[in-house]
Design a protein around this motif. Structure first.
Motif, mmCIF file in Angstrom:
data_model
loop_
_atom_site.group_PDB
_atom_site.id
_atom_site.type_symbol
_atom_site.label_atom_id
_atom_site.label_comp_id
_atom_site.label_asym_id
_atom_site.label_seq_id
_atom_site.Cartn_x
_atom_site.Cartn_y
_atom_site.Cartn_z
ATOM 1 N N THR A 168 0.711 -1.285 -0.029
ATOM 2 C CA THR A 168 -0.109 0.053 -0.123
ATOM 3 C C THR A 168 0.895 1.345 -0.042
ATOM 4 O OG1 THR A 168 -0.089 -0.114 2.479
ATOM 5 C CG2 THR A 168 -1.911 -1.247 1.091
ATOM 6 N N VAL A 169 2.252 1.052 0.064
ATOM 7 C CA VAL A 169 3.083 2.456 -0.134
ATOM 8 C C VAL A 169 3.708 2.275 -1.635
ATOM 9 C CG1 VAL A 169 4.946 3.502 0.892
ATOM 10 C CG2 VAL A 169 3.344 2.600 2.389
ATOM 11 N N PRO A 170 3.701 3.184 -2.302
ATOM 12 C CA PRO A 170 4.314 3.242 -3.947
ATOM 13 C C PRO A 170 5.743 3.060 -3.625
ATOM 14 C CG PRO A 170 2.584 4.617 -3.778
ATOM 15 C CD PRO A 170 2.667 4.484 -2.384
ATOM 16 N N THR A 171 6.507 3.772 -2.626
ATOM 17 C CA THR A 171 7.824 3.764 -2.497
ATOM 18 C C THR A 171 8.421 2.669 -1.841
ATOM 19 O OG1 THR A 171 7.641 4.974 -0.784
ATOM 20 C CG2 THR A 171 7.952 6.370 -2.502
ATOM 21 N N ILE A 172 7.734 1.507 -1.544
ATOM 22 C CA ILE A 172 8.277 0.358 -0.903
ATOM 23 C C ILE A 172 8.109 -0.705 -1.735
ATOM 24 C CG2 ILE A 172 8.216 -1.448 0.953
ATOM 25 C CD1 ILE A 172 6.847 0.625 2.698
ATOM 26 N N ASN A 173 9.418 -1.265 -2.318
ATOM 27 C CA ASN A 173 9.231 -2.336 -3.541
ATOM 28 C C ASN A 173 10.192 -3.481 -3.049
ATOM 29 O OD1 ASN A 173 11.919 -1.653 -3.932
ATOM 30 N ND2 ASN A 173 11.630 -0.869 -6.062
ATOM 31 N N LEU A 174 10.317 -3.660 -1.684
ATOM 32 C CA LEU A 174 11.442 -4.812 -1.089
ATOM 33 C C LEU A 174 10.922 -4.801 0.010
ATOM 34 C CD1 LEU A 174 13.701 -6.709 -2.224
ATOM 35 C CD2 LEU A 174 15.038 -4.897 -1.164
ATOM 36 N N ILE A 175 10.937 -6.199 0.787
ATOM 37 C CA ILE A 175 10.888 -6.648 2.340
ATOM 38 C C ILE A 175 11.774 -7.671 2.504
ATOM 39 C CG2 ILE A 175 8.426 -5.575 2.297
ATOM 40 C CD1 ILE A 175 7.687 -8.540 2.806
ATOM 41 N N GLU A 176 11.987 -7.587 3.747
ATOM 42 C CA GLU A 176 12.919 -8.731 4.127
ATOM 43 C C GLU A 176 12.273 -10.186 4.432
ATOM 44 O OE1 GLU A 176 14.843 -7.617 7.980
ATOM 45 O OE2 GLU A 176 16.095 -9.463 7.934
ATOM 46 N N TYR A 177 12.806 -11.067 3.964
ATOM 47 C CA TYR A 177 12.614 -12.787 3.930
ATOM 48 C C TYR A 177 13.319 -13.414 4.679
ATOM 49 C CZ TYR A 177 9.915 -16.726 2.514
ATOM 50 O OH TYR A 177 9.496 -18.295 2.550
ATOM 51 N N PRO A 178 13.398 -13.598 6.197
ATOM 52 C CA PRO A 178 14.255 -14.291 6.853
ATOM 53 C C PRO A 178 14.184 -15.673 6.652
ATOM 54 C CG PRO A 178 12.518 -13.358 8.579
ATOM 55 C CD PRO A 178 12.170 -12.843 6.930
ATOM 56 N N LEU A 179 14.973 -16.498 5.891
ATOM 57 C CA LEU A 179 14.578 -17.684 5.503
ATOM 58 C C LEU A 179 14.476 -18.855 6.309
ATOM 59 C CD1 LEU A 179 17.662 -19.419 5.086
ATOM 60 C CD2 LEU A 179 18.035 -17.656 3.185
ATOM 61 N N PHE A 180 15.413 -18.334 7.731
ATOM 62 C CA PHE A 180 15.434 -19.631 8.655
ATOM 63 C C PHE A 180 14.083 -19.454 9.347
ATOM 64 C CE2 PHE A 180 17.645 -15.740 9.689
ATOM 65 C CZ PHE A 180 16.674 -15.191 10.872
ATOM 66 N N LEU A 181 13.036 -18.596 9.064
ATOM 67 C CA LEU A 181 11.866 -18.560 9.549
ATOM 68 C C LEU A 181 10.830 -19.371 8.907
ATOM 69 C CD1 LEU A 181 11.340 -15.154 11.454
ATOM 70 C CD2 LEU A 181 11.757 -17.681 12.381
ATOM 71 N N ALA A 182 11.040 -19.644 7.398
ATOM 72 C CA ALA A 182 10.075 -20.274 6.806
ATOM 73 C C ALA A 182 9.325 -21.465 7.413
ATOM 74 C CB ALA A 182 10.775 -20.851 5.395
ATOM 75 N N PRO A 183 10.269 -22.308 8.059
ATOM 76 C CA PRO A 183 9.696 -23.775 8.873
ATOM 77 C C PRO A 183 8.695 -23.173 9.675
ATOM 78 C CG PRO A 183 12.024 -23.835 8.792
ATOM 79 C CD PRO A 183 11.711 -22.368 7.976
ATOM 80 N N ALA A 184 9.074 -22.162 10.464
ATOM 81 C CA ALA A 184 8.085 -21.634 11.736
ATOM 82 C C ALA A 184 6.761 -21.337 10.896
ATOM 83 C CB ALA A 184 8.716 -20.532 12.346
ATOM 84 N N TRP A 185 6.568 -20.547 9.675
ATOM 85 C CA TRP A 185 5.548 -20.281 9.206
ATOM 86 C C TRP A 185 4.590 -21.199 8.515
ATOM 87 C CZ3 TRP A 185 8.860 -16.401 5.816
ATOM 88 C CH2 TRP A 185 9.522 -15.289 6.555
ATOM 89 N N GLU A 186 5.402 -22.232 8.220
ATOM 90 C CA GLU A 186 4.833 -23.753 7.690
ATOM 91 C C GLU A 186 4.182 -24.182 9.013
ATOM 92 O OE1 GLU A 186 4.772 -25.316 4.902
ATOM 93 O OE2 GLU A 186 6.170 -24.069 3.613
ATOM 94 N N ALA A 187 4.790 -24.496 10.141
ATOM 95 C CA ALA A 187 4.332 -24.925 11.388
ATOM 96 C C ALA A 187 2.971 -24.195 11.833
ATOM 97 C CB ALA A 187 5.370 -24.914 12.470
ATOM 98 N N LEU A 188 2.969 -23.074 11.460
ATOM 99 C CA LEU A 188 1.966 -22.082 11.929
ATOM 100 C C LEU A 188 0.823 -21.978 11.022
ATOM 101 C CD1 LEU A 188 4.253 -19.434 13.708
ATOM 102 C CD2 LEU A 188 2.616 -21.045 14.888
ATOM 103 N N GLY A 189 0.923 -22.721 9.948
ATOM 104 C CA GLY A 189 -0.208 -23.020 9.119
ATOM 105 C C GLY A 189 -0.173 -21.946 7.610
ATOM 106 N N ALA A 190 0.972 -21.191 7.850
ATOM 107 C CA ALA A 190 0.772 -20.018 6.811
ATOM 108 C C ALA A 190 1.960 -20.440 5.558
ATOM 109 C CB ALA A 190 1.498 -18.762 7.302
ATOM 110 N N GLY A 191 2.184 -21.899 5.485
ATOM 111 C CA GLY A 191 3.007 -22.056 4.531
ATOM 112 C C GLY A 191 2.652 -22.081 2.876
#
Ligand SMILES: [Mg+2]
Length: 388
Positions: A308-331
């Motif tokens: 929702t902000v035109p000047t933001i075209n990149l965000i951080e993606y901590p790859l070591f947290l991807a398993p946590a997002w899977e475990a919490l149902g957001a994979g």
């Protein structure tokens, strides 16, 4: 729509790397809607129980029974009501962030739209950068292997972390640069570690390697040193995951000369506050790249911020947290398999577009961190002591 309950949900998820705690929040209304929020302390929420107590003892009594029409006025009501006694930075800001995110979730659900659509969506996909581990955790090949699954998904920016053994880390970084394709850009995170005297030669070498930014090189409080480095560094200086609210960011932009700002909606006061911060940063000619390092609700909030902000075209993606997002149902929404052409899709479902299981707190019981210092894998307990 009236708020009927506000409940913190501190959890600890067992990950292969180390256990990580998160502080979620659940708000219910008299219309039967349930909204979720999350607080981030820059690395999950190590003291999630403490943030939960602030929610239960301080913020919930100020919310229960109130009409919910829009998130930001209520979030500001919480800040103004508590700032002179509780303070409005640190854990207080983190707790308010969780509330604001849950309120945004509820307001958007009430009108049957996604948070992004409700706030004014400008993009359907949000580009990410791979945020990886400390350089001292392995040789260059180890780091290239960690990044490979994301590079295969089209990610073209990656960040690694430099620590007290910075001379060796710079040799590993040089080798890693050689292993990665030329079109992959690198960033470096200093984790608040260095003196000005050490930061200068590191920044010079990063400039030679074409690194895009040097993040948190010097402890946050050493303002004069940060300003001196910003004025002389060959690479842009980035701060934000330990800044709270637009006054903090305005101060850092005005006096510290930072040129990359990294607000986190789950830390800085919420999605609305972070949108205001992005507006300030743009005025100062700074780049805005939201920080992300917590659970799926915080990630969804920062995706909504970027969407929702035109000047933001990149965000951080901590790859070591991807398993946590899977475990919490957001994979499906946020796992590595969801990345296409280096970007995550912006959820289109009602509210944040991400839900937590009702039994999340019982399935992942919260454990006090004790003497464990989050983010110090491998026994490097002086990692955050620095080069003094
Ligand atoms: Mg960082």
């Amino acid at each position: 729509m009236k708020i009927t309950s506000v409940s913190p949900l501190p959890v600890t998820v067992e990950l292969g790397r180390e256990p990580m705690s998160f502080c979620f929040l659940r708000i219910e209304t008299d219309e039967g809607l349930v909204g979720y929020g999350e607080a981030c302390d820059s690395f999950g929420a190590s003291y999630a129980g403490v943030i939960g107590e602030i929610v239960s003892q301080v913020l919930a009594p100020l919310l229960i029974g109130r009409d919910l029409v829009a998130a930001e006025p209520l979030a500001e009501h919480l800040r103004l009501s508590t700032r002179r006694r509780l303070g409005d930075k640190g854990v207080a800001a983190q707790a308010r962030s969780a509330v604001e995110i849950a309120l945004q979730d509820l307001v958007a659900q009430a009108v049957g739209r996604s948070v992004s659509a409700h706030l004014g969506q400008v993009r359907d996909r949000v580009r990410i950068y791979a945020s990886s581990t400390f350089l001292d955790e392995g040789p260059a090949g180890f780091h290239a292997d960690l990044l490979a699954p994301l590079l295969e998904r089209g990610v073209r920016l990656a960040k690694v972390r430099i620590g007290p053994e910075w001379q060796q880390d710079l040799r590993t970084l040089t080798e890693l640069r050689g292993l990665l394709p030329d079109d992959v850009e690198l960033m470096i995170d200093g984790s608040d570690t260095f003196t000005l005297a050490t930061s200068m030669p590191i920044a010079a070498r990063l400039g030679e390697l074409g690194v895009r930014w040097f993040e948190e090189p010097i402890p946050q409080a050493n303002r004069a040193a940060i300003a001196a480095l910003s004025a002389r560094s060959a690479v842009p200086i980035a701060y934000g995951e330990h800044l709270y609210g637009r006054e903090d960011f305005l101060d850092a932009l005005t006096h510290d000369g930072i040129s990359v700002v990294q607000p986190d909606a789950a830390t800085a006061g919420g999605i609305g506050e972070s949108r205001a911060i992005a507006g300030l940063a743009t005025y100062y000619g700074a780049r805005v790249v939201p920080h992300v390092c917590a659970g799926p609700i915080a990630l969804a909030a920062n995706v909504a911020l970027a969407a929702t902000v035109p000047t933001i075209n990149l965000i951080e993606y901590p790859l070591f947290l991807a398993p946590a997002w899977e475990a919490l149902g957001a994979g499906d929404q946020f796992g590595i398999r969801a990345i296409e052409d280096g970007a995550l899709p912006v959820p289109s479902g009602p509210g944040l577009g991400v839900r937590l299981a009702d039994d999340v707190a019982t399935r992942h019981p919260y454990r006090l961190p004790g003497a464990r210092i989050a983010g110090t894998v491998g026994g490097v307990l002086d990692r955050f002591v620095g080069d003094r």
